[in-house]
Write a protein that holds these residues in place. Structure first.
Motif, PDB file in Angstrom:
ATOM      1  N   ALA A  73       0.833  -1.207   0.000  1.00  0.00           N
ATOM      2  CA  ALA A  73       0.000   0.000   0.000  1.00  0.00           C
ATOM      3  C   ALA A  73       0.864   1.251   0.000  1.00  0.00           C
ATOM      4  CB  ALA A  73      -0.929  -0.007   1.208  1.00  0.00           C
ATOM      5  N   ALA A  74       1.889   1.246   0.831  1.00  0.00           N
ATOM      6  CA  ALA A  74       2.762   2.416   0.916  1.00  0.00           C
ATOM      7  C   ALA A  74       3.535   2.633  -0.379  1.00  0.00           C
ATOM      8  CB  ALA A  74       3.725   2.250   2.091  1.00  0.00           C
ATOM      9  N   GLU A  75       4.057   1.564  -0.945  1.00  0.00           N
ATOM     10  CA  GLU A  75       4.840   1.686  -2.175  1.00  0.00           C
ATOM     11  C   GLU A  75       3.996   2.171  -3.350  1.00  0.00           C
ATOM     12  OE1 GLU A  75       6.628  -2.126  -2.684  1.00  0.00           O
ATOM     13  OE2 GLU A  75       8.255  -1.732  -1.242  1.00  0.00           O
ATOM     14  N   SER A  76       2.700   1.895  -3.318  1.00  0.00           N
ATOM     15  CA  SER A  76       1.838   2.314  -4.427  1.00  0.00           C
ATOM     16  C   SER A  76       1.710   3.828  -4.508  1.00  0.00           C
ATOM     17  CB  SER A  76       0.442   1.679  -4.283  1.00  0.00           C
ATOM     18  OG  SER A  76      -0.304   2.291  -3.254  1.00  0.00           O
ATOM     19  N   VAL A  77       2.020   4.531  -3.411  1.00  0.00           N
ATOM     20  CA  VAL A  77       1.990   6.004  -3.427  1.00  0.00           C
ATOM     21  C   VAL A  77       3.360   6.588  -3.109  1.00  0.00           C
ATOM     22  CG1 VAL A  77      -0.465   6.267  -2.948  1.00  0.00           C
ATOM     23  CG2 VAL A  77       1.116   5.961  -1.033  1.00  0.00           C
ATOM     24  N   GLY A  78       4.403   5.758  -3.219  1.00  0.00           N
ATOM     25  CA  GLY A  78       5.764   6.240  -3.060  1.00  0.00           C
ATOM     26  C   GLY A  78       6.178   6.577  -1.645  1.00  0.00           C
ATOM     27  N   LEU A  79       5.598   5.879  -0.657  1.00  0.00           N
ATOM     28  CA  LEU A  79       5.918   6.145   0.743  1.00  0.00           C
ATOM     29  C   LEU A  79       6.346   4.864   1.455  1.00  0.00           C
ATOM     30  CD1 LEU A  79       2.866   8.423   1.660  1.00  0.00           C
ATOM     31  CD2 LEU A  79       5.205   9.198   1.203  1.00  0.00           C
ATOM     32  N   ARG A  80       6.846   5.024   2.673  1.00  0.00           N
ATOM     33  CA  ARG A  80       7.074   3.882   3.555  1.00  0.00           C
ATOM     34  C   ARG A  80       5.810   3.649   4.376  1.00  0.00           C
ATOM     35  NH1 ARG A  80      11.377   7.087   5.078  1.00  0.00           N
ATOM     36  NH2 ARG A  80      10.424   7.205   7.158  1.00  0.00           N
TER      37      ARG A  80
END
Length: 222
Positions: free
Chosen positions: A64-71
């Protein structure tokens, strides 16, 4: 269907009253498996998001985080409608949010502003009074699958179009051919959503061409 059952069992073990640590445990001895449920949720490719009544993210897995470029830790405390749909307020017709009213799981498909398409499932987490206090969203990106489905559908529609045009010329009288060609050009133009379509007749060994028939969309000059 089996993955849906697994998610269901994992979600039932979420502790809705401990949003800080988000305790997860097997009904039996976790050491017997070597992996905690949280390890499983972190390893899967589906997006798993745990939200409160304000659609604020309490926990999210790595996907989920990687899908918006976050950790994952950076996603905590943010709002799902801001991160995925770039909105300043909750989506007015969010089917997942309605779980707080219905108390029932839901699923469906949606498209985010960046063009990606998603299949989502939402599960309610209830307290001892039966009230929904949290929601778990399990989301899968289906952009490539939908693109393949749309491409296949377009191909099938084109095949039906060609068959229909071919059939329309059967048993036509010679004086009906020109009108039938113009009608076919219109059908093709509308199908491909273009301004005009032409038919050229080649002559002199292909060195010259005559525009014998033409169709123009409304408002387009020949």
């Amino acid at each position: 269907m089996e993955s849906k059952k697994i998610f269901g069992r994992l979600i039932q073990q979420l502790d809705p009253f401990n949003s800080q640590s988000l305790k997860l445990s097997f009904a039996g001895n976790p050491e017997s498996t070597g992996f905690l449920p949280i390890d499983i949720l972190q390893a899967i490719s589906e997006l798993v998001i745990y939200v409160d009544r304000n659609m604020r993210i309490v926990w999210a897995n790595r996907a989920a985080a990687e899908s918006v470029g976050l950790r994952p830790d950076e996603l905590v405390g943010r709002y799902c409608y801001r991160e995925w749909f770039k909105r300043d307020e909750q989506c007015p017709f969010c089917p997942v949010r309605k779980i707080f009213e219905t108390g029932e799981p839901t699923e469906g498909q949606t498209r985010s502003p960046d063009g990606r398409q998603w299949h989502f499932r939402g599960y309610p987490l209830k307290n001892e009074k039966g009230e929904v206090v949290r929601i778990v969203e399990v989301v899968e990106e289906i952009t490539e699958r939908k693109l393949a489905e749309d491409t296949l559908q377009s191909q099938l529609e084109l095949e039906r179009l060609v068959a229909s045009i071919s059939t329309s010329f059967i048993n036509l009288d010679p004086d009906q051919i020109d009108d039938a060609i113009t009608c076919a050009l219109k059908t093709i133009g509308l199908f491909f959503e273009v301004d005009r379509s032409y038919l050229f007749l080649l002559r002199d060994g292909g060195r010259k061409a005559d525009n014998t028939h033409e169709w123009c969309a409304t408002g387009i000059e020949p």
